[in-house]
Structure formats: C-alpha cells, structure tokens
Design an enzyme around this catalytic site. Structure first.
Site, PDB file in Angstrom:
ATOM      1  N   HIS A  50      79.452  88.417  24.756  1.00  0.00           N
ATOM      2  CA  HIS A  50      79.252  89.445  23.744  1.00  0.00           C
ATOM      3  C   HIS A  50      77.919  89.211  23.031  1.00  0.00           C
ATOM      4  CE1 HIS A  50      81.266  86.276  21.202  1.00  0.00           C
ATOM      5  NE2 HIS A  50      80.260  86.599  20.416  1.00  0.00           N
TER       6      HIS A  50
HETATM    7  P1  TYD Z   1      85.498  85.379  20.226  1.00  0.00           P
HETATM    8  O1  TYD Z   1      84.422  85.495  19.210  1.00  0.00           O
HETATM    9  O2  TYD Z   1      85.617  86.474  21.246  1.00  0.00           O
HETATM   10  O3  TYD Z   1      85.375  83.972  20.977  1.00  0.00           O
HETATM   11  P2  TYD Z   1      84.298  83.458  22.059  1.00  0.00           P
HETATM   12  O4  TYD Z   1      83.046  84.241  21.892  1.00  0.00           O
HETATM   13  O5  TYD Z   1      84.132  82.016  21.763  1.00  0.00           O
HETATM   14  O6  TYD Z   1      84.879  83.647  23.419  1.00  0.00           O
HETATM   15  O7  TYD Z   1      86.884  85.198  19.459  1.00  0.00           O
HETATM   16  C1  TYD Z   1      88.078  84.873  20.134  1.00  0.00           C
HETATM   17  C2  TYD Z   1      89.229  85.394  19.308  1.00  0.00           C
HETATM   18  O8  TYD Z   1      89.252  84.779  18.031  1.00  0.00           O
HETATM   19  C3  TYD Z   1      89.154  86.909  19.062  1.00  0.00           C
HETATM   20  O9  TYD Z   1      90.465  87.425  19.157  1.00  0.00           O
HETATM   21  C4  TYD Z   1      88.676  87.012  17.644  1.00  0.00           C
HETATM   22  C5  TYD Z   1      89.191  85.749  16.990  1.00  0.00           C
HETATM   23  N1  TYD Z   1      88.290  85.258  15.923  1.00  0.00           N
HETATM   24  C6  TYD Z   1      88.691  85.298  14.599  1.00  0.00           C
HETATM   25  O10 TYD Z   1      89.804  85.744  14.268  1.00  0.00           O
HETATM   26  N2  TYD Z   1      87.857  84.824  13.630  1.00  0.00           N
HETATM   27  C7  TYD Z   1      86.639  84.317  13.936  1.00  0.00           C
HETATM   28  O11 TYD Z   1      85.878  83.893  13.012  1.00  0.00           O
HETATM   29  C8  TYD Z   1      86.213  84.294  15.311  1.00  0.00           C
HETATM   30  C9  TYD Z   1      84.872  83.758  15.698  1.00  0.00           C
HETATM   31  C10 TYD Z   1      87.074  84.767  16.278  1.00  0.00           C
END
Ligand code: TYD
Length: 135
Positions: A50
């Site tokens: 992303h």
């Molecule tokens: P995501 O940012 O997509 O993780 P990565 O980029 O490391 O793969 O987040 C994973 C999940 O966690 C998504 O459902 C959103 C949640 N999340 C939160 O609730 N709070 C946060 O601060 C972050 C970063 C993610």
C-alpha cells in the site's frame, strides 16, 4: 528515492549496552502521533502492499532484519533494515512492501497521524494513476 530517506540516529554505547533516542521533530521530520510494531512474522510473508496519501512514517528495525521494497511510478528500490540506530523515512505516495523478516525481527513504526484507513491506497493500479500526477 524522492520522499524517502535513511535517517541515522545516535547510538549511545557503553559497557551497559546501546541506547538510541528518537525525538519527534528533532530526529525525525514530524511529530509522532502513533507508534506500532510488527513482530513474529512467519517465513515467506510479505506485508504492506500500500501507499499512504498523507501519512509520514519512520520504520526502525529494533531486532533482526527486514527488507523494504519502495516504489514510485519511476523507480524501485530495496532497503534492508538491520541497525536499530537507522530509520527509514517514507513520505506520502510511496508504495511499500516489507519482506524477508527474520524470525526475531521487531519492526517499529513511528507515524505522523492516528490510524485512518481512508489514508491508505491499497490498489496498485489506482496508486500508479494517482502517483503519476505527482512524480
Ligand atoms: P496494515 O497497515 O495493512 O499492515 P501492513 O502494511 O504491515 O501489512 O494493517 C494491518 C491491519 O491492522 C489492518 O486491518 C489495519 C490494522 N491497523 C490498525 O488497526 N491500526 C494501525 O495503527 C495499523 C498500522 C494497522
């Protein structure tokens, strides 16, 4: 790469170990509103996929190592984080993928805003369309 950079923090070392202070707006270019960390990532897993519209982040690998693939419409770069006194700044509109987490890796992320799913761009084609307007 534009909108990304490596930051070198102090590494205060003595016979008691290492200490690295990180102060918002001093060591990193924003005020820290949120901290999260990624641990216990299994072998072969890639995370991220992303970009953010407005969010600024600094990634610090406190233990072990991890690789970060950074992309914009014109460039791609891979950065390995393995030194807890080094931070990777990632500004808005940079696509990122995190991979090759070692079993013991601890990835700390400092963020400029509270969590907001509306700030994410998770579709790569849409990302390219939007990013091409900027880069
Ligand atoms: P995501 O940012 O997509 O993780 P990565 O980029 O490391 O793969 O987040 C994973 C999940 O966690 C998504 O459902 C959103 C949640 N999340 C939160 O609730 N709070 C946060 O601060 C972050 C970063 C993610």
């Amino acid at each position: 790469m534009y909108n990304t950079s490596l930051l070198k923090f102090k590494d205060i070392t003595d016979k008691y170990g290492h200490l690295t202070p990180v102060e918002g707006k001093i060591d990193i270019p924003f005020e820290i509103k949120r901290v999260y960390y990624i641990t216990r990532v299994q072998d072969g897993i890639t995370r991220g996929f992303h970009s953010h519209k407005k969010l600024h982040q600094v990634l610090i690998c406190l233990n072990g190592s991890v690789k970060i693939r950074l992309k914009n419409p014109e460039n791609e770069e891979i950065v390995e984080l393995k030194d807890p006194s080094v931070g990777l700044y990632i500004g808005p509109m940079i696509w990122r993928e995190m991979f090759d987490f070692t079993e013991d890796s601890v990835l700390l992320v400092l963020a400029s805003e509270y969590y907001n799913e509306n700030d994410y761009i998770r579709n790569y084609d849409f990302y390219l369309e939007e990013a091409k307007k900027i880069f």
